[in-house]
Design a protein around this motif. Sequence first.
Motif, PDB file in Angstrom:
ATOM      1  N   CYS A 129       0.840  -1.193   0.000  1.00 38.34           N
ATOM      2  CA  CYS A 129       0.000   0.000   0.000  1.00 38.34           C
ATOM      3  C   CYS A 129       0.880   1.249   0.000  1.00 38.34           C
ATOM      4  CB  CYS A 129      -0.904  -0.005   1.226  1.00 38.34           C
ATOM      5  SG  CYS A 129      -2.063  -1.397   1.257  1.00 38.34           S
ATOM      6  N   GLY A 130       0.416   2.247  -0.749  1.00 41.68           N
ATOM      7  CA  GLY A 130       1.193   3.475  -0.890  1.00 41.68           C
ATOM      8  C   GLY A 130       2.071   3.482  -2.124  1.00 41.68           C
ATOM      9  N   HIS A 131       2.201   2.321  -2.779  1.00 46.09           N
ATOM     10  CA  HIS A 131       2.968   2.244  -4.031  1.00 46.09           C
ATOM     11  C   HIS A 131       1.976   2.194  -5.184  1.00 46.09           C
ATOM     12  CE1 HIS A 131       6.599   1.198  -6.428  1.00 46.09           C
ATOM     13  NE2 HIS A 131       5.698   0.600  -7.188  1.00 46.09           N
ATOM     14  N   PHE A 132       2.128   3.091  -6.143  1.00 47.03           N
ATOM     15  CA  PHE A 132       1.195   3.194  -7.261  1.00 47.03           C
ATOM     16  C   PHE A 132       1.925   2.914  -8.578  1.00 47.03           C
ATOM     17  CE2 PHE A 132      -0.524   5.682  -3.863  1.00 47.03           C
ATOM     18  CZ  PHE A 132      -1.901   5.494  -3.928  1.00 47.03           C
ATOM     19  N   ILE A 133       1.223   2.238  -9.486  1.00 45.08           N
ATOM     20  CA  ILE A 133       1.759   1.973 -10.821  1.00 45.08           C
ATOM     21  C   ILE A 133       0.826   2.611 -11.844  1.00 45.08           C
ATOM     22  CG2 ILE A 133       2.419   0.201 -12.490  1.00 45.08           C
ATOM     23  CD1 ILE A 133       2.961  -1.670 -10.231  1.00 45.08           C
ATOM     24  N   PRO A 134       1.331   3.493 -12.711  1.00 46.59           N
ATOM     25  CA  PRO A 134       0.479   4.154 -13.698  1.00 46.59           C
ATOM     26  C   PRO A 134       0.072   3.208 -14.819  1.00 46.59           C
ATOM     27  CG  PRO A 134       2.756   4.773 -14.025  1.00 46.59           C
ATOM     28  CD  PRO A 134       2.727   3.949 -12.778  1.00 46.59           C
ATOM     29  N   ASP A 135      -1.050   3.530 -15.453  1.00 46.66           N
ATOM     30  CA  ASP A 135      -1.531   2.637 -16.505  1.00 46.66           C
ATOM     31  C   ASP A 135      -0.602   2.604 -17.709  1.00 46.66           C
ATOM     32  OD1 ASP A 135      -2.155   5.172 -17.485  1.00 46.66           O
ATOM     33  OD2 ASP A 135      -4.034   4.533 -18.394  1.00 46.66           O
ATOM     34  N   THR A 136       0.197   3.632 -17.920  1.00 43.42           N
ATOM     35  CA  THR A 136       1.168   3.598 -19.017  1.00 43.42           C
ATOM     36  C   THR A 136       2.163   2.461 -18.815  1.00 43.42           C
ATOM     37  OG1 THR A 136       2.426   5.286 -17.814  1.00 43.42           O
ATOM     38  CG2 THR A 136       1.001   6.041 -19.591  1.00 43.42           C
ATOM     39  N   GLU A 137       2.569   2.258 -17.573  1.00 44.45           N
ATOM     40  CA  GLU A 137       3.500   1.166 -17.250  1.00 44.45           C
ATOM     41  C   GLU A 137       2.791  -0.183 -17.315  1.00 44.45           C
ATOM     42  OE1 GLU A 137       6.243  -0.172 -13.413  1.00 44.45           O
ATOM     43  OE2 GLU A 137       5.784   1.953 -13.733  1.00 44.45           O
ATOM     44  N   ILE A 138       1.577  -0.229 -16.781  1.00 47.20           N
ATOM     45  CA  ILE A 138       0.812  -1.474 -16.810  1.00 47.20           C
ATOM     46  C   ILE A 138       0.551  -1.921 -18.243  1.00 47.20           C
ATOM     47  CG2 ILE A 138      -1.434  -2.516 -16.254  1.00 47.20           C
ATOM     48  CD1 ILE A 138      -1.510  -0.678 -13.787  1.00 47.20           C
ATOM     49  N   ALA A 139       0.233  -0.970 -19.129  1.00 51.35           N
ATOM     50  CA  ALA A 139      -0.066  -1.305 -20.521  1.00 51.35           C
ATOM     51  C   ALA A 139       1.116  -1.986 -21.202  1.00 51.35           C
ATOM     52  CB  ALA A 139      -0.477  -0.058 -21.290  1.00 51.35           C
ATOM     53  N   VAL A 140       2.317  -1.494 -20.937  1.00 49.62           N
ATOM     54  CA  VAL A 140       3.515  -2.096 -21.531  1.00 49.62           C
ATOM     55  C   VAL A 140       3.722  -3.506 -20.981  1.00 49.62           C
ATOM     56  CG1 VAL A 140       6.023  -1.907 -21.733  1.00 49.62           C
ATOM     57  CG2 VAL A 140       4.596   0.128 -21.998  1.00 49.62           C
ATOM     58  N   GLU A 141       3.528  -3.667 -19.674  1.00 49.63           N
ATOM     59  CA  GLU A 141       3.673  -4.990 -19.070  1.00 49.63           C
ATOM     60  C   GLU A 141       2.651  -5.965 -19.664  1.00 49.63           C
ATOM     61  OE1 GLU A 141       5.059  -3.247 -14.675  1.00 49.63           O
ATOM     62  OE2 GLU A 141       3.186  -4.358 -14.884  1.00 49.63           O
ATOM     63  N   VAL A 142       1.401  -5.530 -19.715  1.00 47.42           N
ATOM     64  CA  VAL A 142       0.332  -6.383 -20.221  1.00 47.42           C
ATOM     65  C   VAL A 142       0.577  -6.764 -21.678  1.00 47.42           C
ATOM     66  CG1 VAL A 142      -2.110  -6.409 -20.862  1.00 47.42           C
ATOM     67  CG2 VAL A 142      -1.426  -5.589 -18.601  1.00 47.42           C
ATOM     68  N   ALA A 143       0.955  -5.791 -22.491  1.00 48.37           N
ATOM     69  CA  ALA A 143       1.180  -6.062 -23.911  1.00 48.37           C
ATOM     70  C   ALA A 143       2.255  -7.127 -24.104  1.00 48.37           C
ATOM     71  CB  ALA A 143       1.565  -4.774 -24.629  1.00 48.37           C
ATOM     72  N   ASN A 144       3.341  -7.016 -23.354  1.00 51.65           N
ATOM     73  CA  ASN A 144       4.414  -7.991 -23.483  1.00 51.65           C
ATOM     74  C   ASN A 144       3.991  -9.374 -22.982  1.00 51.65           C
ATOM     75  OD1 ASN A 144       7.254  -6.838 -24.362  1.00 51.65           O
ATOM     76  ND2 ASN A 144       6.231  -5.216 -23.212  1.00 51.65           N
ATOM     77  N   CYS A 145       3.195  -9.397 -21.923  1.00 51.98           N
ATOM     78  CA  CYS A 145       2.707 -10.672 -21.398  1.00 51.98           C
ATOM     79  C   CYS A 145       1.773 -11.347 -22.400  1.00 51.98           C
ATOM     80  CB  CYS A 145       2.001 -10.449 -20.072  1.00 51.98           C
ATOM     81  SG  CYS A 145       1.352 -11.961 -19.325  1.00 51.98           S
TER      82      CYS A 145
ATOM     83  N   LYS B  70      -4.323   1.777 -27.008  1.00 56.59           N
ATOM     84  CA  LYS B  70      -3.314   2.627 -27.655  1.00 56.59           C
ATOM     85  C   LYS B  70      -1.974   2.534 -26.937  1.00 56.59           C
ATOM     86  CE  LYS B  70      -6.379   6.237 -29.539  1.00 56.59           C
ATOM     87  NZ  LYS B  70      -6.778   7.664 -29.412  1.00 56.59           N
ATOM     88  N   LYS B  71      -2.017   2.533 -25.612  1.00 51.87           N
ATOM     89  CA  LYS B  71      -0.770   2.474 -24.838  1.00 51.87           C
ATOM     90  C   LYS B  71      -0.102   1.110 -24.982  1.00 51.87           C
ATOM     91  CE  LYS B  71      -2.462   5.961 -21.642  1.00 51.87           C
ATOM     92  NZ  LYS B  71      -3.117   6.257 -20.358  1.00 51.87           N
ATOM     93  N   MET B  72      -0.879   0.054 -25.154  1.00 53.95           N
ATOM     94  CA  MET B  72      -0.282  -1.256 -25.395  1.00 53.95           C
ATOM     95  C   MET B  72       0.393  -1.329 -26.756  1.00 53.95           C
ATOM     96  SD  MET B  72      -2.695  -4.259 -23.794  1.00 53.95           S
ATOM     97  CE  MET B  72      -4.048  -4.035 -24.951  1.00 53.95           C
ATOM     98  N   LEU B  73      -0.152  -0.593 -27.712  1.00 54.30           N
ATOM     99  CA  LEU B  73       0.328  -0.690 -29.087  1.00 54.30           C
ATOM    100  C   LEU B  73       1.404   0.334 -29.436  1.00 54.30           C
ATOM    101  CD1 LEU B  73      -3.059  -1.255 -30.977  1.00 54.30           C
ATOM    102  CD2 LEU B  73      -1.386  -2.968 -30.272  1.00 54.30           C
ATOM    103  N   ASN B  74       1.706   1.254 -28.529  1.00 55.03           N
ATOM    104  CA  ASN B  74       2.689   2.288 -28.898  1.00 55.03           C
ATOM    105  C   ASN B  74       4.093   1.695 -28.949  1.00 55.03           C
ATOM    106  OD1 ASN B  74       3.823   2.217 -26.311  1.00 55.03           O
ATOM    107  ND2 ASN B  74       2.636   3.965 -25.563  1.00 55.03           N
ATOM    108  N   THR B  75       5.052   2.520 -29.294  1.00 54.01           N
ATOM    109  CA  THR B  75       6.415   2.033 -29.544  1.00 54.01           C
ATOM    110  C   THR B  75       7.048   1.430 -28.292  1.00 54.01           C
ATOM    111  OG1 THR B  75       7.223   4.285 -29.162  1.00 54.01           O
ATOM    112  CG2 THR B  75       6.841   3.610 -31.446  1.00 54.01           C
ATOM    113  N   ASN B  76       6.589   1.813 -27.107  1.00 57.23           N
ATOM    114  CA  ASN B  76       7.110   1.217 -25.874  1.00 57.23           C
ATOM    115  C   ASN B  76       6.430  -0.105 -25.549  1.00 57.23           C
ATOM    116  OD1 ASN B  76       8.909   3.351 -25.327  1.00 57.23           O
ATOM    117  ND2 ASN B  76       7.231   4.578 -24.475  1.00 57.23           N
TER     118      ASN B  76
END
Length: 382
Positions: free
Chosen positions: A171-187, A243-249
């Motif tokens: 708790c107190g640690h946050f992950i932005p959806d931009t980071e989650i999208a990259v993780e999810v896309a790769n998974c 869109k965030k999953m599909l971007n260059t990152n």
Amino acid sequence: MALTMTLLVYIAASLVSAQEIKNNEQDSKRNIFGMGVYNDTNAPPISLQLPVAKEVAGDSGSVLIFGNLIFSRDGDPTSRLPFDSWVVDALKQAYDLKMRPILRLGQWPRTIRNFASDEKHTNYTTLAEEYALVVQSVVSAVNITPMASKLRVLLLNEPNVCGEWQCSEGCGHFIPDTEIAVEVANCLNAMKIAVNNLPQHIRSLIEVAVAPISQLGFSECECCYQNQTKKIPQNQTGVNFIKKMLNTNGVPTLYDNIDFFSSHCYPWGDGPYPGNPIATHGLTVYRDQANIIGLSDNIPIAITETGWRNQGQEAKANWTSNMFTELYGKDKQVDTVTPFLLASNTYAPLAWTLWNGSSLIEKYPLFNATIQARCSMGMGGC
């Protein structure tokens, strides 16, 4: 010359006629109706639910079955326990009932990002191989014949929802959806590749899609169990996350080499259909999503969750019937709709039936209304 032109015209006309015949045959076999069944706490056994689901879906109707890979150690993809045998039994029964099964694979624990083999949470090769092994073992155990409908395999579920893509930093640690999208896309991409690379005698018997994206994602997730923060407005329809999953990152080719596309389309605000633009937009978000990924017209679309929650049963019946006859039935690219859910205690407002243990107590009005809609459309036999 005149004879040659006549011959060409004849050949062209024959080809058009043959295509029309093929299209008519496909239309006559088309059945978009289906149902989701869930192995819920205190819910009736799946073996009892499936024949009831067949009543709604009809011949060659679809059924969505939920299965989980279970790992004994968080973050260790080599700790997978034997896959639940009841899932294999359910798939066999679905085929015996002449239904088209969809197997949605998820996992416990849902800290999927912990199963990456790198600190950036982008390498999921080992985890993906476990998913592929499960698919291979299931196909072999079910003994799918080449003449049967292919088993549709759906990899994960709504990973843009915090509860489905949990983090464990505390708790107190946050992950932005931009980071989650990259993780999810790769998974998802790793899983898709692993399943696509299965031996041909297995791969030829399945169809693969990556996880549907929720209409209601989050701009960031706190690393407490299922903690969700800063809800994104509904009108984004999951498109921004895609869109965030599909971007260059992320992975621009994520939706390449899929056999079908899965979308969850709930009527926003639980409003009526037709006549309510907000509810209609919720039911048609698959179009926004398909457009943003550039989905080919020849890739079928499966609406793998939909339904009304907190309205009267007669209203649900009318709107569900209209949804099938006036919306999805008229979109030739939609080939499957599996409402959520036939029976459930956890999701009782969405249930189509009421049970007492193993006894079916009541079929709610939308049950028979949907059968009537299917029959009026000439789908699934009556």
